[in-house]
Design a protein around this motif. Structure first.
Motif, PDB file in Angstrom:
ATOM      1  N   LEU B 223      -0.747  15.251   0.203  1.00  0.00           N
ATOM      2  CA  LEU B 223      -1.429  15.001   1.469  1.00  0.00           C
ATOM      3  C   LEU B 223      -0.970  13.688   2.097  1.00  0.00           C
ATOM      4  CD1 LEU B 223      -4.973  16.321   0.564  1.00  0.00           C
ATOM      5  CD2 LEU B 223      -3.671  17.001   2.590  1.00  0.00           C
ATOM      6  N   SER B 224      -0.828  12.660   1.262  1.00  0.00           N
ATOM      7  CA  SER B 224      -0.421  11.348   1.787  1.00  0.00           C
ATOM      8  C   SER B 224       0.993  11.370   2.343  1.00  0.00           C
ATOM      9  CB  SER B 224      -0.496  10.281   0.691  1.00  0.00           C
ATOM     10  OG  SER B 224      -1.763  10.253   0.113  1.00  0.00           O
ATOM     11  N   THR B 225       1.827  12.247   1.816  1.00  0.00           N
ATOM     12  CA  THR B 225       3.220  12.254   2.255  1.00  0.00           C
ATOM     13  C   THR B 225       3.478  13.331   3.308  1.00  0.00           C
ATOM     14  OG1 THR B 225       3.799  13.739   0.437  1.00  0.00           O
ATOM     15  CG2 THR B 225       4.107  11.397   0.059  1.00  0.00           C
ATOM     16  N   SER B 226       2.473  14.165   3.586  1.00  0.00           N
ATOM     17  CA  SER B 226       2.672  15.254   4.551  1.00  0.00           C
ATOM     18  C   SER B 226       1.882  15.062   5.840  1.00  0.00           C
ATOM     19  CB  SER B 226       2.256  16.596   3.931  1.00  0.00           C
ATOM     20  OG  SER B 226       3.106  16.929   2.869  1.00  0.00           O
ATOM     21  N   ALA B 227       0.672  14.509   5.727  1.00  0.00           N
ATOM     22  CA  ALA B 227      -0.186  14.436   6.909  1.00  0.00           C
ATOM     23  C   ALA B 227       0.177  13.300   7.880  1.00  0.00           C
ATOM     24  CB  ALA B 227      -1.645  14.351   6.484  1.00  0.00           C
ATOM     25  N   PRO B 228       0.372  12.060   7.410  1.00  0.00           N
ATOM     26  CA  PRO B 228       0.662  10.980   8.363  1.00  0.00           C
ATOM     27  C   PRO B 228       2.053  11.115   9.000  1.00  0.00           C
ATOM     28  CG  PRO B 228      -0.146  10.108   6.268  1.00  0.00           C
ATOM     29  CD  PRO B 228       0.214  11.542   6.041  1.00  0.00           C
ATOM     30  N   ARG B 229       2.252  10.472  10.157  1.00  0.00           N
ATOM     31  CA  ARG B 229       3.535  10.648  10.849  1.00  0.00           C
ATOM     32  C   ARG B 229       4.667   9.826  10.239  1.00  0.00           C
ATOM     33  NH1 ARG B 229       3.121   6.308  14.502  1.00  0.00           N
ATOM     34  NH2 ARG B 229       0.976   5.570  14.506  1.00  0.00           N
ATOM     35  N   VAL B 230       4.318   8.811   9.432  1.00  0.00           N
ATOM     36  CA  VAL B 230       5.353   8.016   8.767  1.00  0.00           C
ATOM     37  C   VAL B 230       5.152   8.096   7.256  1.00  0.00           C
ATOM     38  CG1 VAL B 230       6.443   5.739   8.578  1.00  0.00           C
ATOM     39  CG2 VAL B 230       5.252   6.386  10.695  1.00  0.00           C
ATOM     40  N   HIS B 231       6.219   8.353   6.520  1.00  0.00           N
ATOM     41  CA  HIS B 231       6.143   8.319   5.057  1.00  0.00           C
ATOM     42  C   HIS B 231       7.069   7.230   4.525  1.00  0.00           C
ATOM     43  CE1 HIS B 231       7.336  10.369   0.982  1.00  0.00           C
ATOM     44  NE2 HIS B 231       6.581   9.315   0.795  1.00  0.00           N
ATOM     45  N   VAL B 232       6.499   6.318   3.765  1.00  0.00           N
ATOM     46  CA  VAL B 232       7.294   5.284   3.104  1.00  0.00           C
ATOM     47  C   VAL B 232       7.200   5.513   1.597  1.00  0.00           C
ATOM     48  CG1 VAL B 232       7.583   2.807   2.704  1.00  0.00           C
ATOM     49  CG2 VAL B 232       6.836   3.631   4.948  1.00  0.00           C
ATOM     50  N   ALA B 233       8.331   5.755   0.954  1.00  0.00           N
ATOM     51  CA  ALA B 233       8.363   5.923  -0.503  1.00  0.00           C
ATOM     52  C   ALA B 233       8.961   4.665  -1.109  1.00  0.00           C
ATOM     53  CB  ALA B 233       9.193   7.134  -0.877  1.00  0.00           C
ATOM     54  N   VAL B 234       8.343   4.190  -2.183  1.00  0.00           N
ATOM     55  CA  VAL B 234       8.807   2.956  -2.814  1.00  0.00           C
ATOM     56  C   VAL B 234       9.202   3.247  -4.254  1.00  0.00           C
ATOM     57  CG1 VAL B 234       8.249   0.550  -3.298  1.00  0.00           C
ATOM     58  CG2 VAL B 234       7.103   1.731  -1.418  1.00  0.00           C
ATOM     59  N   MET B 235      10.414   2.823  -4.629  1.00  0.00           N
ATOM     60  CA  MET B 235      10.874   3.076  -5.996  1.00  0.00           C
ATOM     61  C   MET B 235      11.543   1.854  -6.592  1.00  0.00           C
ATOM     62  SD  MET B 235      14.306   5.392  -5.340  1.00  0.00           S
ATOM     63  CE  MET B 235      15.408   4.885  -6.672  1.00  0.00           C
ATOM     64  N   GLY B 236      11.427   1.705  -7.916  1.00  0.00           N
ATOM     65  CA  GLY B 236      12.235   0.723  -8.630  1.00  0.00           C
ATOM     66  C   GLY B 236      13.656   1.272  -8.741  1.00  0.00           C
TER      67      GLY B 236
END
Ligand code: SF4
Lengths: 225, 486
Positions: B223-236
């Protein structure tokens, strides 16, 4: 996008440090590939039966039917029992059962689409299934034109319609298929979801509870001709 | 965290009855789930080895894979940003918030943003940020920190959880987890729909297609990665892997080790922002790649610790974690793997106690799906600590000298053993146990008795046994006498 200046510097610093180091596992070569499979299966496995067993073990509800007529009857019954009023669905072209739209109309269920807030009013989501995996009881859904992600995610009930021919033995076989297609399907869709059972959480004392943020119930209508 | 702080935190934890109950319930279930799942796996040992090799190959090619990943994310219409440390990560996220006029953020589970304390940075900038994972949300409500890599509120009993939800949000009191989950579900719905940006972690980044994969059961991450218009993914930086074949094996072992499932409920594979003809999904996709000390580890003999897939199995298996819980470790990553990466990421002097917070029993390594040599690395860290502290104290060096003399001379060893035995028997008297050892050994008897050594030493017994065995073997065929072990 051109990187902002300061970020190009961060990138260079991070990467050059890594490049300077020697590979940490010199005796491991680049070409050894995984060769084992993760899940058990007997040699004369009935994959359809295995899929049903595993999906039910993951708490999906499987409704096996042998023709379209029966499929529609099960759908009608489910929608009535769940008290569905509004549905978000994949386009009919992507649902492998003819006449789903007629069933919805007959029951007076409205099809919603558009922005999140509108879609959130749906009480049932109806989708097809791109592939299914027998040994884990998993559904694979590719997002795409006419295939909203939200249909399998936002409403309290997810009804997935699956033809037995789409059942593969394992996750490994699914990726072998993608590999054979040059990984094109994985590249073209912004989102592929592997769904195994219905939404759950074990956060409170590690005890499983169904229906966390995604659907409370997952129903699979399985057509086996 | 300094040595004294650690000791105090441990004592607090041991005396916290609520925590002890929660740990008992949580870690036992965690261990049992994993064991059941691994025993249903075709060839568990060989599979773990393959998973290990997949991680080794990825780490060997790390810089090249990161570049390949970047190229493919760009080709998919996404953006890639790089952060050297936590502050830089927070700055980048804030810049993105500004650029996209973001006022509300919803977050899926991410350990790296705990490292940078991103929530705090966002809140300071006046941006509302809500954790969406059920456990993380409850922790956020309580103003606490997660205490387990995959079960953030393992330290909380259901009773304490109900209390909190009642107090903060007016939930009617209940002891049924189902009702608490249903309640939070209702609260969270609107948050997803109102959020402008979703921030998620990354479990695996698959270089060959530029895909990021998350693993979850709840659906909050989807839901957090599909509903909002911007997706920010953070990885090491260490999350990148080469191929989908590697993914298939790693993700299945992760689920088994973490929660005992064959696969987690949702494995979400995200390849760029939504395509123009797709009906939903984010319009913008950013991947932020964080170093924050990992590049330094990569150059050392501890590079193996970067192979960790954060399943949490070593935490559940660890007798120390089982007793003190996650918070006593003082930072983001608790348990055996935390005792290694916390000092490595933050500096040895910041966490000098952690490498010693282990009995070196090896339960962690046997639980680890990628066979990380945790006890070995803990020992090496202890060595580093001694070396970095310069010369040890005179008393310590003298003790070590005596120890070495005794251990390398059979005569002195026997003499010492006889002396120690006689001494303990003298101190114990008739009871056979010593209530309090003389200083500096009295710490040992603070909460337990010390038994006097038995009269016969191990060496004497061993010799007698060997003599018996030699006598007996004359009566048997040699072949059968070798099969006495089951
Ligand atoms: S060290 Fe191994 S067991 Fe511990 S969290 Fe990492 S992968 Fe899991």
């Amino acid at each position: 996008m051109s990187l902002p200046h300061h970020n190009a510097r961060a990138r260079e610093e991070i990467l050059s440090r890594l490049r300077r180091a020697s590979p940490p596992f010199p005796s491991t070569t680049a070409d050894s590939k995984p060769s084992l499979v993760v899940t058990r299966a007997s040699p004369d496995e009935d994959w359809v039966q295995r899929f049903i067993t595993e999906a039910e073990r993951a708490r999906a509800m499987v409704h096996r039917v042998s023709n379209d007529e029966e499929g529609r009857a099960v759908l009608r019954e489910l929608l009535t029992r769940l008290g569905a009023r509004r549905a978000i669905t994949w386009d009919m072209a992507h649902i492998p059962l003819a006449g789903v739209d007629a069933v919805l109309e007959e029951l007076g269920i409205e099809r919603v689409q558009g922005d999140n807030v509108t879609v959130a009013t749906a009480d049932v989501g109806i989708t097809g299934v791109d592939w299914a995996l027998a040994t884990t009881g998993t559904l694979v859904l590719h997002a795409g034109p006419g295939k909203p992600r939200m249909a399998s995610l936002l409403p309290p009930y997810h009804l997935a319609i699956l033809r037995a021919g789409r059942i593969l033995p394992r996750l490994e076989d699914y990726f072998a298929l993608q590999r054979a297609a040059d990984l094109r399907p994985l590249r073209e869709s912004s989102n592929v979801t592997l769904i195994t059972g219905s939404s759950a959480t074990s956060d409170i004392e590690q005890q499983p509870v169904r229906g966390a943020h995604g659907p409370l119930e997952l129903h699979i209508v399985l057509l086996t001709p | 965290m300094q040595a004294l702080q650690f000791k105090q935190a441990v004592i607090r934890a041991l005396h916290d009855a609520q925590l002890q109950t929660a740990l008992d319930r949580g870690t036992t279930r965690g261990v049992n789930h994993r064991l059941a799942a691994m025993s249903a796996t075709t060839d568990a040992a060989a599979l773990r080895h393959q998973a290990r090799l997949a991680r080794e190959r990825a780490l060997n090619q790390l810089p090249a894979l990161l570049e390949q990943l970047e190229r493919n994310v760009l080709a998919n219409g996404g953006h890639v940003l790089w952060a050297r440390d936590g502050d830089e990560l927070n700055r980048l996220v804030l810049e993105l918030c500004q650029k996209h006029a973001v006022r509300r953020v919803v977050k899926g589970k991410s350990m790296v943003t705990e490292e940078s304390e991103l929530n705090h940075a966002l809140a300071q900038a006046g941006i509302e940020v809500v954790e969406s994972d059920l456990g993380e949300y409850i922790i956020q409500l309580a103003g606490e920190r997660p205490s387990h890599i995959i079960a953030p509120m393992l330290h909380k009993t259901k009773e304490a959880t109900a209390e909190l939800l009642h107090r903060k949000l007016g939930m009617p009191l209940t002891d049924r987890p189902e009702e608490m989950v249903r309640f939070v579900r209702g609260v969270m719905r609107t948050k997803y729909l109102e959020a402008d940006m979703g921030i998620s972690g990354v479990n695996f980044a698959i270089a060959e297609t530029g895909t990021i994969a998350t693993v979850e059961n709840e659906g909050n991450n989807r839901l957090s990665t599909s509903a909002p218009r911007v997706h920010v993914a953070v990885m090491g930086i260490e999350k990148v892997i080469a191929t989908w074949e590697d993914y298939a094996i790693l993700v299945q072992l992760l689920a088994r080790s973490a929660t005992g499932q064959q696969l987690s409920v949702y494995n979400n594979l995200m390849t760029g922002p939504r395509r123009p003809d797709e009906p939903d999904g984010p319009d913008h996709f950013y991947l932020i790649i964080l170093d924050n000390g990992r590049g330094r580890i990569y150059q050392t003999e501890y590079a193996e610790s970067l192979a960790c897939i954060r399943c949490g199995a070593c935490l559940n298996a660890c007798p120390v974690y089982q007793n003190i819980g996650g918070h006593a470790y003082g930072w983001v990553y608790p348990g055996p793997i935390g005792s290694i990466i916390t000092p490595l990421l933050r500096g040895l002097t910041q966490a000098p106690s952690l490498p010693f917070a282990s009995s070196l029993c090896g339960a962690c390594q046997s639980a680890c799906p990628v066979e990380i040599a945790i006890p070995d690395m803990l020992l090496k860290l202890r060595r580093d600590l001694v070396q970095s502290a310069g010369n040890a104290s005179l008393g310590w060096r003298l003790a070590m000298l005596l120890w070495r003399l005794g251990m390398t001379s059979p005569l002195l060893y026997r003499l010492g053993a006889a002396l120690a035995g006689a001494l303990t028997r003298l101190l114990a008297g008739r009871s056979g146990t010593i209530r309090q050892l003389p200083p500096p050994l009295n710490g040992w008897t603070y909460s337990r008795d010390f038994p006097a050594f038995s009269k016969g030493t191990f060496r004497e017994r061993y010799r007698r046994r060997a003599q018996h065995a030699a006598l007996r073997s004359h009566d048997h065929e040699p072949a059968t006498s070798q099969r006495t072990r089951p």
